[in-house]
Scaffold this active site. Structure first.
Site, PDB file in Angstrom:
ATOM      1  N   GLU A   1      41.425 -10.398 -36.263  1.00 50.56           N
ATOM      2  CA  GLU A   1      42.507  -9.341 -36.706  1.00 50.56           C
ATOM      3  C   GLU A   1      42.178  -8.164 -35.790  1.00 50.56           C
ATOM      4  OE1 GLU A   1      39.654 -10.020 -37.858  1.00 50.56           O
ATOM      5  OE2 GLU A   1      38.739  -8.040 -38.511  1.00 50.56           O
TER       6      GLU A   1
ATOM      7  N   HIS B   1      36.110 -11.864 -35.757  1.00 51.49           N
ATOM      8  CA  HIS B   1      36.780 -10.844 -35.654  1.00 51.49           C
ATOM      9  C   HIS B   1      38.675 -10.562 -34.879  1.00 51.49           C
ATOM     10  CE1 HIS B   1      35.009  -9.231 -39.817  1.00 51.49           C
ATOM     11  NE2 HIS B   1      34.131  -9.334 -38.785  1.00 51.49           N
TER      12      HIS B   1
ATOM     13  N   CYS C   1      34.964 -14.608 -40.749  1.00 48.83           N
ATOM     14  CA  CYS C   1      33.230 -13.607 -40.066  1.00 48.83           C
ATOM     15  C   CYS C   1      33.225 -14.465 -42.119  1.00 48.83           C
ATOM     16  CB  CYS C   1      33.428 -12.054 -41.073  1.00 48.83           C
ATOM     17  SG  CYS C   1      31.814 -11.687 -39.971  1.00 48.83           S
TER      18      CYS C   1
END
Ligand code: MN
Length: 235
Positions: free
Chosen positions: A202, A200, A96
């Site tokens: 994660e 994202h 990001c």
């Protein structure tokens, strides 16, 4: 992390995804930019995380009225760390804000606000869905390391950004785009492991998404290879 409230903050999924992939995460504070060279001698890889907007002075622009919160302290330390890591060919995984920072460090620039500045018709990139839920598709360049890791040329990803990479310097390969033409992934050419994504992984990895887990696994593998190569070199 922001410093405005005199506290650091970092979303737990960044740390958890590294742990789940077998890595040992360490969080780096602001204010150590002069020691970035020394610090990057002690780590095996650099994860550039998401967060507030990057100050437009770093790509020679004045602030657009739609620019969000910025953190000069954070910009300074991350730019210094990215430069030191690149010099040492440390594995880099940028997420990001991280893809935007990498693009700037290598000479590129940003749309300070997609909806105000992107020439085309943008999709919804600031999703209203939960953070870990996929929102739009990205098409992946089949010549990329990203494709090798994910094994698919079109995947659905989450999207939590109002800024985006604009002009990409030649040293970077554009490896994924959304259907509106926004840059969603980059990687550094002729470099062991430097992958940057606008979404994202994660959040999706800790929610169990296999493509996202594969990305973190590949990063930690690259870190382990880096560690091995430097320990062999010092024998
Ligand atoms: Mn997006």
């Amino acid at each position: 992390m922001t410093k405005s409230d005199k506290k650091y903050s970092l979303n737990v999924p960044y740390v958890q995804a590294i742990i789940d992939a077998g890595g040992l995460p360490l969080c780096i504070p602001f204010g150590i930019e002069e020691d970035a060279d020394q610090l990057t001698n002690t780590i095996d890889g650099l994860l550039l995380t998401g967060g507030v907007d990057i100050h437009p002075h770093f790509f020679n622009e004045e602030p657009h009225p739609k620019l969000g919160e910025v953190s000069l302290e954070r910009d300074q330390v991350e730019i210094a760390l990215a430069k030191a890591a690149l010099e040492k060919k440390l594995p880099i995984f940028a997420i990001c804000r991280g893809i935007q920072l990498l693009n700037i460090v290598l000479g590129g620039n940003l749309y300070q606000d997609i909806n105000a500045q992107f020439e085309g018709e943008p999709l919804l990139h600031s999703q209203k869905a939960e953070r870990h839920q996929a929102s739009h598709f990205v098409t992946i360049n089949s010549e990329s390391l990203l494709f090798k890791i994910i094994g698919n040329d079109r995947i659905a990803v989450n999207s939590l950004h109002h800024q985006a990479v604009k002009d990409v310097p030649n040293v970077l390969l554009l490896t994924a785009k959304s259907s509106d033409g926004i840059v969603e992934a980059l990687e550094l050419k002729d470099y062991p492991f430097c992958i940057a994504v606008q979404w994202h992984p994660e959040e999706m990895a800790v929610a169990g998404d296999e493509h996202s887990k594969a990305l973190f696994a590949a990063f930690i593998e690259a870190c382990n290879r880096f560690k091995l190569s430097t320990s062999n070199a010092s024998l």
